[in-house]
Design a protein around this motif. Structure first.
Motif, short mmCIF file in Angstrom:
data_model
loop_
_atom_site.label_atom_id
_atom_site.label_comp_id
_atom_site.label_asym_id
_atom_site.label_seq_id
_atom_site.Cartn_x
_atom_site.Cartn_y
_atom_site.Cartn_z
N PRO A 222 37.24 35.51 33.09
CA PRO A 222 38.85 35.32 33.14
C PRO A 222 39.73 36.24 33.13
O PRO A 222 39.69 37.20 34.23
N PRO A 223 40.68 35.60 33.51
CA PRO A 223 42.45 36.58 34.41
C PRO A 223 42.41 37.54 33.78
O PRO A 223 42.37 39.20 34.23
N LEU A 224 41.95 37.89 32.31
CA LEU A 224 42.08 39.78 32.15
C LEU A 224 40.76 40.78 32.45
O LEU A 224 41.29 41.69 32.72
N LEU A 225 39.99 39.67 32.90
CA LEU A 225 38.29 40.88 33.19
C LEU A 225 38.78 40.43 34.54
O LEU A 225 37.18 40.71 35.19
N SER A 226 39.42 39.84 35.69
CA SER A 226 39.52 40.22 37.22
C SER A 226 39.35 40.99 37.66
O SER A 226 38.95 40.85 39.25
N GLY A 227 39.92 41.99 37.26
CA GLY A 227 39.89 43.14 38.49
C GLY A 227 38.71 44.08 37.45
O GLY A 227 38.22 45.08 38.10
N LEU A 228 37.19 43.64 37.64
CA LEU A 228 36.05 43.99 36.71
C LEU A 228 35.34 43.43 37.94
O LEU A 228 33.98 42.90 36.55
N PRO A 229 35.09 42.98 38.79
CA PRO A 229 33.94 41.46 39.24
C PRO A 229 32.38 42.30 39.31
O PRO A 229 31.63 41.43 38.58
N VAL A 230 32.23 43.57 39.44
CA VAL A 230 30.47 43.87 39.60
C VAL A 230 30.69 43.82 37.98
O VAL A 230 29.19 43.42 37.74
#
Length: 500
Positions: A222-230
């Motif tokens: 989701p957009p809010l967690l797009s910086g946490l791919p792993v």
């Protein structure tokens, strides 16, 4: 949103809210629709278990051959699932709210949207999103899945509560489609109808299989967690199969058997545990599990904002938690940190922006999905909505005429990459101009902060170079053309059209 409805009799066709608003006014024979805190359904709308129930209902909808074909041809649920979920929640909030005028306006918008969805499946069978029987089945799956949610969670509804809930869903259908008598008039007659459709009309459709077995495997963050791919990939690897197993186990046994769906050992126990566990979320702080909160979080991006909030608001806490995880965990580069003017390859633009339905080709439904998203964000009425669709339709004709070299009526990624990066014809310019006009609600020739946020759900001064606190026509058109020709990324348009 907690007015108390007043009833003058059990057979009334109009429910009047505390504010004196006739919810069913102007709709001959309409039953009372859902109206915020005064309805049975309003309680379930914020129930965490309803997340599981909605997935189940969506699977049952997709198993209907007409709905399944429409989803495959027109929906963005595979490429942009979070956007689809967010828009669905917003629509439900409007349809089930306390303001009768808002409900009527949303019903009209949904009808215009569905009027544009028709075609034929791969076996040549026609589908039409305005088919009364199909619309009744969609409402039926929501009602039955709500009842099943309570039963599987160990809190079965009493008979009179089910009857009142069913009456509300009939009112919802009457508001959306006056005169639709495809749902049986009573709850006792509903169950034979439901069993008949399950036994004789549902199929093992491709759309249903995608939702059950493939959607969660490749579900983007989701957009809010797009910086946490792993971290997201790890959670998805565990949660995806569990959600699939729980959903399959909750489907009607006759359909599971006929569709050949797997019977995983222990799945029913897991399913009941999932519904009971989801119900425990009611002990979270008040407001955390409200549908409005979920909608707000789905609008957010790391470091972004969707509206004013305090330091203890759920979105603020999640932002800080996500920032902490990024700080202590080596997760690689943050996609949200890509500069707004960073270059983008033609292939990336094709996949991330143009191919809205995720089928691998550019077709009219992809551009229609863009128009639909823009119109939804801006909550457009006629004739502005039609102007926007017409502009996109003209752009599609220009694109297919210039890029469809093999004449198959669609544009492949290879055909697009060969010529489109330098293509910015008059039709695309017209799209930009029409979009500016509909965003500029007050018609003063520039976009102010409020109008900007209505479209982009972000700030203003931080996101765009303003001239005296305004976003002028020429600057808007230039930025839109630069984005839509794939020349560069955009901190405004990427979250709107490329975000999952």
């Amino acid at each position: 949103m907690t007015p108390t409805p007043e009833h003058t009799g059990p057979d009334d066709s109009v429910r009047v809210t505390a504010g004196g608003d006739p919810a069913g006014a102007g709709i001959p024979g309409a039953r009372p629709p859902l109206d915020g805190g005064g309805s049975r359904f309003h309680h379930f709308f914020d129930d965490p278990r309803w997340a599981l129930a909605v997935i189940r209902a969506t699977v049952l909808e997709a198993a209907h051959p007409q709905v399944g074909a429409a989803l495959l041809d027109n929906s963005t649920f595979t490429a942009h699932p979070w956007r689809r979920l967010r828009n669905t929640l917003v629509s439900l909030q409007r349809m089930f709210g306390a303001d009768g005028q808002v409900r009527a306006r949303e019903a009209a918008r949904l009808n215009r949207l569905h009027q544009r969805i028709s075609g034929a499946d791969d076996r040549g069978r026609p589908y039409d999103a305005l088919d009364p029987a199909v619309r009744a089945w969609v409402v039926a799956t929501l009602f039955e899945s709500t009842v099943t949610m309570c039963r599987l969670g160990g809190q079965p509804l009493e008979q009179h509560v089910m009857e009142e809930l069913y009456d509300e869903f009939q009112g919802f259908l009457a508001l959306l489609d006056p005169g639709n008598d495809s749902l049986p008039p009573t709850l006792d007659a509903f169950w034979p109808y439901y069993d008949r459709v399950v036994a004789h009309e549902l199929e093992n459709t491709e759309a249903m299989r995608i939702i059950l077995f493939h959607l969660f495997d490749h579900l983007p963050a989701p957009p809010l967690l797009s910086g946490l791919p792993v971290l997201w990939a790890a959670g998805r690897a565990v949660g995806g199969p569990l959600v699939g197993a729980v959903t399959v186990a909750s489907l009607p046994e006759p359909f599971r058997r006929r569709a050949g769906l797997p019977d995983v050992p222990g799945a029913r126990t897991l399913m009941q545990g999932a519904y009971v566990t989801a119900g425990l979320a009611r002990f979270l702080p008040e407001g955390w599990i409200r549908a409005e909160c979920v909608t707000d979080l789905l609008y957010r991006t790391p470091g972004g904002a969707s509206g004013p909030e305090g330091p203890s608001a759920p979105g603020s806490l999640i932002d800080r938690a996500a920032a902490f995880v990024r700080l202590v965990t080596p997760l690689g580069p943050d996609p949200a940190g890509v500069p707004g003017d960073a270059p983008r390859t033609a292939d990336a633009f094709f996949r991330e922006v143009l191919d809205q339905t995720g089928e691998g080709f550019l077709t009219w439904p992809d551009l229609a999905a863009m128009a639909r998203e823009l119109a939804t964000r801006l909550d457009l009425d006629e004739p502005e909505e039609t102007r926007l669709y017409d502009a996109f339709a003209a752009w599609w004709r220009e694109l297919v005429g210039a890029l469809d070299t093999d004449g198959d009526g669609r544009v492949s990624a290879e055909e697009y990459a060969a010529r489109a990066p330098s293509l910015a014809g008059s039709a695309l310019i017209r799209v930009a101009e029409v979009l500016f006009d509909v965003v500029d609600g007050d018609g003063d020739g520039s976009i102010d902060e409020t109008e900007y946020r209505a479209l982009f759900r972000t700030g203003f001064h931080r996101d765009v170079a303003c001239d005296g606190g305004r976003y002028g026509r020429s600057a808007f058109v230039k930025d839109f053309l630069s984005f839509m020709t794939g020349h560069r990324r955009s901190t405004a348009f990427d979250p709107l059209l490329a975000q999952a």
